[in-house]
Design a protein around this motif. Sequence first.
Motif, PDB file in Angstrom:
ATOM      1  N   GLY A 162      25.751   7.348   9.056  1.00  0.00           N
ATOM      2  CA  GLY A 162      26.941   6.526   9.251  1.00  0.00           C
ATOM      3  C   GLY A 162      26.836   5.084   8.803  1.00  0.00           C
ATOM      4  O   GLY A 162      27.801   4.325   8.917  1.00  0.00           O
ATOM      5  N   GLU A 163      25.674   4.666   8.274  1.00  0.00           N
ATOM      6  CA  GLU A 163      25.539   3.285   7.823  1.00  0.00           C
ATOM      7  C   GLU A 163      26.200   3.111   6.461  1.00  0.00           C
ATOM      8  O   GLU A 163      26.180   4.018   5.630  1.00  0.00           O
ATOM      9  N   THR A 164      26.777   1.957   6.220  1.00  0.00           N
ATOM     10  CA  THR A 164      27.507   1.710   4.984  1.00  0.00           C
ATOM     11  C   THR A 164      26.587   1.136   3.902  1.00  0.00           C
ATOM     12  O   THR A 164      25.574   0.495   4.222  1.00  0.00           O
ATOM     13  N   PRO A 165      26.947   1.340   2.633  1.00  0.00           N
ATOM     14  CA  PRO A 165      26.154   0.741   1.546  1.00  0.00           C
ATOM     15  C   PRO A 165      26.070  -0.778   1.674  1.00  0.00           C
ATOM     16  O   PRO A 165      25.017  -1.361   1.428  1.00  0.00           O
ATOM     17  N   GLN A 166      27.164  -1.406   2.077  1.00  0.00           N
ATOM     18  CA  GLN A 166      27.184  -2.862   2.196  1.00  0.00           C
ATOM     19  C   GLN A 166      26.185  -3.340   3.248  1.00  0.00           C
ATOM     20  O   GLN A 166      25.491  -4.348   3.063  1.00  0.00           O
ATOM     21  N   ALA A 167      26.098  -2.596   4.357  1.00  0.00           N
ATOM     22  CA  ALA A 167      25.175  -2.981   5.423  1.00  0.00           C
ATOM     23  C   ALA A 167      23.720  -2.748   5.025  1.00  0.00           C
ATOM     24  O   ALA A 167      22.825  -3.492   5.438  1.00  0.00           O
ATOM     25  N   LEU A 168      23.479  -1.728   4.216  1.00  0.00           N
ATOM     26  CA  LEU A 168      22.106  -1.376   3.842  1.00  0.00           C
ATOM     27  C   LEU A 168      21.578  -2.197   2.674  1.00  0.00           C
ATOM     28  O   LEU A 168      20.359  -2.295   2.487  1.00  0.00           O
ATOM     29  N   LEU A 169      22.467  -2.786   1.899  1.00  0.00           N
ATOM     30  CA  LEU A 169      22.048  -3.468   0.681  1.00  0.00           C
ATOM     31  C   LEU A 169      21.009  -4.567   0.919  1.00  0.00           C
ATOM     32  O   LEU A 169      19.974  -4.604   0.233  1.00  0.00           O
ATOM     33  N   PRO A 170      21.201  -5.483   1.874  1.00  0.00           N
ATOM     34  CA  PRO A 170      20.166  -6.511   2.097  1.00  0.00           C
ATOM     35  C   PRO A 170      18.828  -5.911   2.532  1.00  0.00           C
ATOM     36  O   PRO A 170      17.765  -6.416   2.173  1.00  0.00           O
ATOM     37  N   PHE A 171      18.906  -4.831   3.280  1.00  0.00           N
ATOM     38  CA  PHE A 171      17.693  -4.176   3.762  1.00  0.00           C
ATOM     39  C   PHE A 171      16.903  -3.547   2.620  1.00  0.00           C
ATOM     40  O   PHE A 171      15.669  -3.520   2.632  1.00  0.00           O
ATOM     41  N   VAL A 172      17.620  -3.040   1.602  1.00  0.00           N
ATOM     42  CA  VAL A 172      16.949  -2.396   0.473  1.00  0.00           C
ATOM     43  C   VAL A 172      16.026  -3.378  -0.237  1.00  0.00           C
ATOM     44  O   VAL A 172      14.917  -3.020  -0.654  1.00  0.00           O
ATOM     45  N   ASP A 173      16.461  -4.627  -0.392  1.00  0.00           N
ATOM     46  CA  ASP A 173      15.609  -5.624  -1.053  1.00  0.00           C
ATOM     47  C   ASP A 173      14.319  -5.858  -0.259  1.00  0.00           C
ATOM     48  O   ASP A 173      13.238  -5.998  -0.845  1.00  0.00           O
ATOM     49  N   LYS A 174      14.430  -5.902   1.066  1.00  0.00           N
ATOM     50  CA  LYS A 174      13.224  -6.052   1.898  1.00  0.00           C
ATOM     51  C   LYS A 174      12.311  -4.843   1.732  1.00  0.00           C
ATOM     52  O   LYS A 174      11.082  -4.974   1.648  1.00  0.00           O
ATOM     53  N   LEU A 175      12.921  -3.682   1.685  1.00  0.00           N
ATOM     54  CA  LEU A 175      12.152  -2.450   1.564  1.00  0.00           C
ATOM     55  C   LEU A 175      11.390  -2.410   0.243  1.00  0.00           C
ATOM     56  O   LEU A 175      10.209  -2.035   0.193  1.00  0.00           O
ATOM     57  N   ILE A 176      12.046  -2.808  -0.818  1.00  0.00           N
ATOM     58  CA  ILE A 176      11.392  -2.795  -2.131  1.00  0.00           C
ATOM     59  C   ILE A 176      10.265  -3.816  -2.178  1.00  0.00           C
ATOM     60  O   ILE A 176       9.232  -3.589  -2.831  1.00  0.00           O
ATOM     61  N   ASN A 177      10.433  -4.939  -1.508  1.00  0.00           N
ATOM     62  CA  ASN A 177       9.340  -5.921  -1.450  1.00  0.00           C
ATOM     63  C   ASN A 177       8.091  -5.311  -0.814  1.00  0.00           C
ATOM     64  O   ASN A 177       6.965  -5.536  -1.263  1.00  0.00           O
ATOM     65  N   VAL A 178       8.295  -4.540   0.238  1.00  0.00           N
ATOM     66  CA  VAL A 178       7.163  -3.910   0.924  1.00  0.00           C
ATOM     67  C   VAL A 178       6.560  -2.796   0.073  1.00  0.00           C
ATOM     68  O   VAL A 178       5.343  -2.639  -0.017  1.00  0.00           O
ATOM     69  N   PHE A 179       7.428  -2.022  -0.598  1.00  0.00           N
ATOM     70  CA  PHE A 179       6.975  -0.864  -1.369  1.00  0.00           C
ATOM     71  C   PHE A 179       6.639  -1.205  -2.823  1.00  0.00           C
ATOM     72  O   PHE A 179       6.294  -0.313  -3.594  1.00  0.00           O
ATOM     73  N   TYR A 180       6.746  -2.473  -3.182  1.00  0.00           N
ATOM     74  CA  TYR A 180       6.687  -2.843  -4.596  1.00  0.00           C
ATOM     75  C   TYR A 180       5.424  -2.331  -5.302  1.00  0.00           C
ATOM     76  O   TYR A 180       5.504  -1.692  -6.359  1.00  0.00           O
ATOM     77  N   MET A 181       4.254  -2.606  -4.743  1.00  0.00           N
ATOM     78  CA  MET A 181       3.009  -2.249  -5.430  1.00  0.00           C
ATOM     79  C   MET A 181       2.852  -0.732  -5.596  1.00  0.00           C
ATOM     80  O   MET A 181       2.542  -0.271  -6.704  1.00  0.00           O
ATOM     81  N   PRO A 182       3.056   0.082  -4.546  1.00  0.00           N
ATOM     82  CA  PRO A 182       2.933   1.526  -4.770  1.00  0.00           C
ATOM     83  C   PRO A 182       3.995   2.077  -5.721  1.00  0.00           C
ATOM     84  O   PRO A 182       3.708   2.989  -6.508  1.00  0.00           O
ATOM     85  N   LEU A 183       5.213   1.519  -5.675  1.00  0.00           N
ATOM     86  CA  LEU A 183       6.246   1.982  -6.600  1.00  0.00           C
ATOM     87  C   LEU A 183       5.914   1.579  -8.033  1.00  0.00           C
ATOM     88  O   LEU A 183       6.119   2.357  -8.973  1.00  0.00           O
ATOM     89  N   LYS A 184       5.399   0.380  -8.192  1.00  0.00           N
ATOM     90  CA  LYS A 184       5.020  -0.084  -9.532  1.00  0.00           C
ATOM     91  C   LYS A 184       3.870   0.758 -10.090  1.00  0.00           C
ATOM     92  O   LYS A 184       3.799   1.015 -11.297  1.00  0.00           O
ATOM     93  N   GLY A 185       2.979   1.204  -9.223  1.00  0.00           N
ATOM     94  CA  GLY A 185       1.851   2.010  -9.667  1.00  0.00           C
ATOM     95  C   GLY A 185       2.151   3.494  -9.747  1.00  0.00           C
ATOM     96  O   GLY A 185       1.276   4.282 -10.130  1.00  0.00           O
ATOM     97  N   PHE A 186       3.366   3.890  -9.371  1.00  0.00           N
ATOM     98  CA  PHE A 186       3.728   5.315  -9.388  1.00  0.00           C
ATOM     99  C   PHE A 186       3.690   5.848 -10.818  1.00  0.00           C
ATOM    100  O   PHE A 186       4.237   5.253 -11.739  1.00  0.00           O
TER     101      PHE A 186
END
Length: 400
Positions: A51-75
């Motif tokens: 039930g969460e909206t894209p608009q509400a999740l958008l700021p959170f996605v940037d935080k998530l990518i910051n945390v996951f950046y190194m493993p995603l970059k090395g994928f």
Amino acid sequence: MSSHKENLTQFVEGLINKEDVQKLYQTYEADIQVITPMEVFEMMSARMRAGETPQALLPFVDKLINVFYMPLKGFQWQRPAPDTFLNYLMLENDALIGILEAFKNVIKSSHLIDEKPAIAKLLKQCFAYESHLQKLENILFPYLEKRNNHFEGLKIMWTLHDETRRIMKTMDANVSRLDTNEALLKVQLGQLYFKLYGLVQKQDLLLFPAATSCLSDADFLAMHMQSFDYVFPYISRPEKPDIALETLLYEHGGVAYEYQEMLGDEKLIQTETGIMTITQMIQMLNHLPVDITFVDAEDKVAFFTKPKKRIFPRSPAVIGRDVRNCHPAESVHVVERILEDFRNGVRDQETFWIQMKEMFILIQYFAVRDESGQYMGTLEVSQEIGEIRRLTGEKRLLSS
């Protein structure tokens, strides 16, 4: 013991609830280090279905990518071969980053107001990225959604696209003003850079690797063929392969194949833009609020629609009749001139409007040509537009 995906879900839940990031990371570090792009989409899709909206999740996605950046970059993922759909998208992204990097010195200027011509040029280049975004939204996203039900998160990416579009439009309006707000312009430039870099990063780290994990070579070839309906921003337009797109779309495994199967045994009309039963096609045409008549290349009436409120009466007896005989003698010369001009390529369209009783009627004629430009006939479209002419303002809500 909790599973890998359960641990990632708990980590995301903790971030959303604003728990201590360092403690969360230490608790789930082993799972974070092996996260995949597809798992990020799965987690975002789960939030969307909750039930969460894209608009509400958008700021959170940037935080998530910051945390996951190194493993995603090395994928490790299979990079696209040259002259393929994803390859050209990545080349467009590389070119955009080059444009942004080259502009950084201008941003450092202490008098941005003096750099308005350069900023206007940058905006024009950024607006060209619209074609890239449209290819994602109208080609890649539909393929991913049909191949896997974990791509609800694409709505978040689309929301990011729209936010970027809004920033460019408001920034363009500010630059175009004689009294440009310099402080606001500086903020807008920062926002634009952040959004555009973010778009490219999310495509490189998430979208493109996930796409290669669930789409086939045939899918990518079909997408490449469809991409020629759009501009290739910043790069030279590639040569279009000489392949029938219909074959790629409707052969077993194509994205339209399952829909074709669902339609059953009724005779189908199949083109590169879709498939319909003949019944669907006829009813669709008859529900349009216009009169449509098609006259073939021999000037014979070949087809007409039957909307609920037809403006000019037609009967099946007219099929095969020379169109000249369907008009009063005093207006036949106009009809002949239109047909002659259409056939000879002098014009492709003609428009008339008349007042008839209480109706204001728009009558349009269109030359119909095949892909080689060969004349196939004339389409007549008539519509009562009195109500349309009276429209003002906007209507964005459903009628009660």
